[in-house]
Design an enzyme around this catalytic site. Structure first.
Site, mmCIF file in Angstrom:
data_model
loop_
_atom_site.group_PDB
_atom_site.id
_atom_site.type_symbol
_atom_site.label_atom_id
_atom_site.label_comp_id
_atom_site.label_asym_id
_atom_site.label_seq_id
_atom_site.Cartn_x
_atom_site.Cartn_y
_atom_site.Cartn_z
ATOM 1 N N LYS A 101 2.936 -39.783 -24.300
ATOM 2 C CA LYS A 101 2.713 -40.953 -23.455
ATOM 3 C C LYS A 101 2.873 -40.610 -21.977
ATOM 4 O O LYS A 101 2.116 -41.103 -21.132
ATOM 5 C CB LYS A 101 3.676 -42.069 -23.871
ATOM 6 N N GLN A 107 11.286 -46.442 -27.197
ATOM 7 C CA GLN A 107 10.757 -45.651 -28.304
ATOM 8 C C GLN A 107 11.485 -45.996 -29.604
ATOM 9 O O GLN A 107 12.707 -45.987 -29.672
ATOM 10 C CB GLN A 107 10.894 -44.158 -28.009
ATOM 11 N N ASP A 166 4.338 -52.813 -25.887
ATOM 12 C CA ASP A 166 4.100 -52.773 -27.332
ATOM 13 C C ASP A 166 3.565 -54.105 -27.859
ATOM 14 O O ASP A 166 3.047 -54.178 -28.973
ATOM 15 C CB ASP A 166 5.394 -52.436 -28.084
#
Length: 284
Positions: free
Chosen positions: A53, A97, A120
Site C-alpha cells: 500500500k 491493518q 476500508d
C-alpha cells in the site's frame, strides 16, 4: 479451460488512472493527499500488505505516514495513534491493518476512526450509509467486484446473483451494493452460506455466483449453471499457499470466471485508493 477469464489487473489500472488524475488536480490546488496506516505487531504478511500500500501510495502521489506499534501495544496505544491521525489536518485517509493481535479489540478501535477517513469503508456509520444509499466510502472488495463486472460489460441489472458467504466485509455489503438501483447493479440478490444445507440449489440457478465463504474448493462445477459468471472472492492461506473457494474445474462449466490469482485482489487495493482520494477531496 472454456470460460472467459476476468482478471482484476485491467480493472485496477483503470480505477488507479482515475485516482492519479484526481491526485494531480488536488496537488495543483496545493493539497497533498495523505493515506496514513497503522500496523500493530510483527506479522510478516501484514507488514507485506502495508509495504504494498505504501508503494502504491508513492506511485500515485500520496503521502503515507505510518505508525508501527509493538506486539504488546495496549488498546489505549492503538486508539491514541488513531486520535493523532484523526486530528491531523494533513491526513485524509486512515487504515488500521487487520488483523491486530488478539488482545486488542479491532472493532472498538474502528469506532474511534473519523468515518470520513475510513478508507476500508467498514466503519459502522459507513455501512449504514451504504444500506440507505447515502454517499460515503464503500467496502473495498464489494466495490471492486461491482467495478470488475462493469469493466467486462457483464449484465447485472435484473439478473440473479447468488453470494455464497455472509461475512461483514464482503457478503453482506456486496448484497446491498448489487441490489441498489444503478445500471451496474439492480440485481435480484440471494445470500446463502454454509449453514444452509441446500445452498447448491441456489448457486446452480444463478446467472452470477460470488464465492465468499472462505472454505477452500467449496464451489464445484456441479454447483454452477452452465455459462454462469463465477467470481472467486473467498480464500484461505495454508502457510504462503493460497486456497481459493472456487475449484479450478468450475472454469469448464462457467461462461466467465476470475483467475485463481489476480482476480478481486487488485481491484480491492484500487478501491482503497479511490476511497482515499475521495477522502482528500472531501476533507481538504
Amino acid at each position: 479451460m472454456s470460460a472467459r477469464l476476468l482478471p482484476g489487473g485491467p480493472v485496477a489500472e483503470a480505477v488507479l488512472a482515475d485516482v492519479s488524475d484526481r491526485v494531480a488536480r488536488l496537488r495543483e490546488r496545493g493539497v497533498i493527499p495523505s493515506l496514513a496506516t497503522i500496523l500493530v505487531g510483527s506479522d510478516d504478511a501484514s507488514a507485506g500488505y502495508i509495504r504494498i500500500k505504501q508503494r502504491q501510495a508513492a506511485e500515485l502521489g500520496f503521502a503515507s505516514p505510518h505508525d508501527h506499534l509493538p506486539d504488546d501495544a495496549t488498546q489505549a496505544d492503538l486508539e491514541s495513534a488513531i486520535a493523532r491521525y484523526n486530528d491531523d489536518p494533513d491526513v485524509h485517509g486512515l487504515l488500521i491493518q487487520y488483523p491486530v493481535p488478539k488482545h486488542l479489540d479491532y472493532d472498538a478501535a474502528l469506532l474511534t476512526v473519523n468515518p470520513d477517513m475510513d478508507v476500508d469503508g467498514m466503519h459502522p456509520l459507513n455501512v449504514g450509509r451504504l444500506s440507505v444509499g447515502l454517499p460515503g466510502p464503500l467496502p473495498c472488495t464489494p466495490a471492486g467486484i461491482e467495478a470488475l463486472l462493469a469493466h467486462y460489460e457483464i449484465p447485472v441489472s435484473g439478473r440473479e446473483v447468488v453470494i455464497l458467504g455472509r461475512g461483514a466485509t464482503l457478503g453482506r455489503p456486496l448484497a446491498i451494493l448489487l441490489s441498489q438501483k444503478r445500471p451496474t447493479a439492480n440485481a435480484a440478490v440471494t445470500v446463502v452460506h454454509t449453514g444452509v444445507p441446500d445452498w447448491q440449489r441456489y448457486t446452480s440457478r444463478a446467472d452470477i455466483v460470488v464465492a465468499a465463504a472462505g472454505v477452500p474448493g467449496i464451489l464445484r462445477p456441479e454447483h454452477v449453471k452452465p455459462g454462469a459468471v463465477v467470481i472467486g472472492a473467498g480464500v484461505r492461506y495454508e502457510g504462503r499457499r493460497l486456497l481459493p473457494d472456487v475449484d479450478e474445474a468450475c472454469a469448464e462449466v462457467a461462461g466467465a470466471i476470475t483467475p485463481r490469482v489476480g482476480g478481486v485482489g487488485p481491484t480491492t487495493v484500487a478501491m482503497l485508493f479511490r476511497n482515499a482520494v475521495q477522502a482528500a477531496e472531501t476533507l481538504s
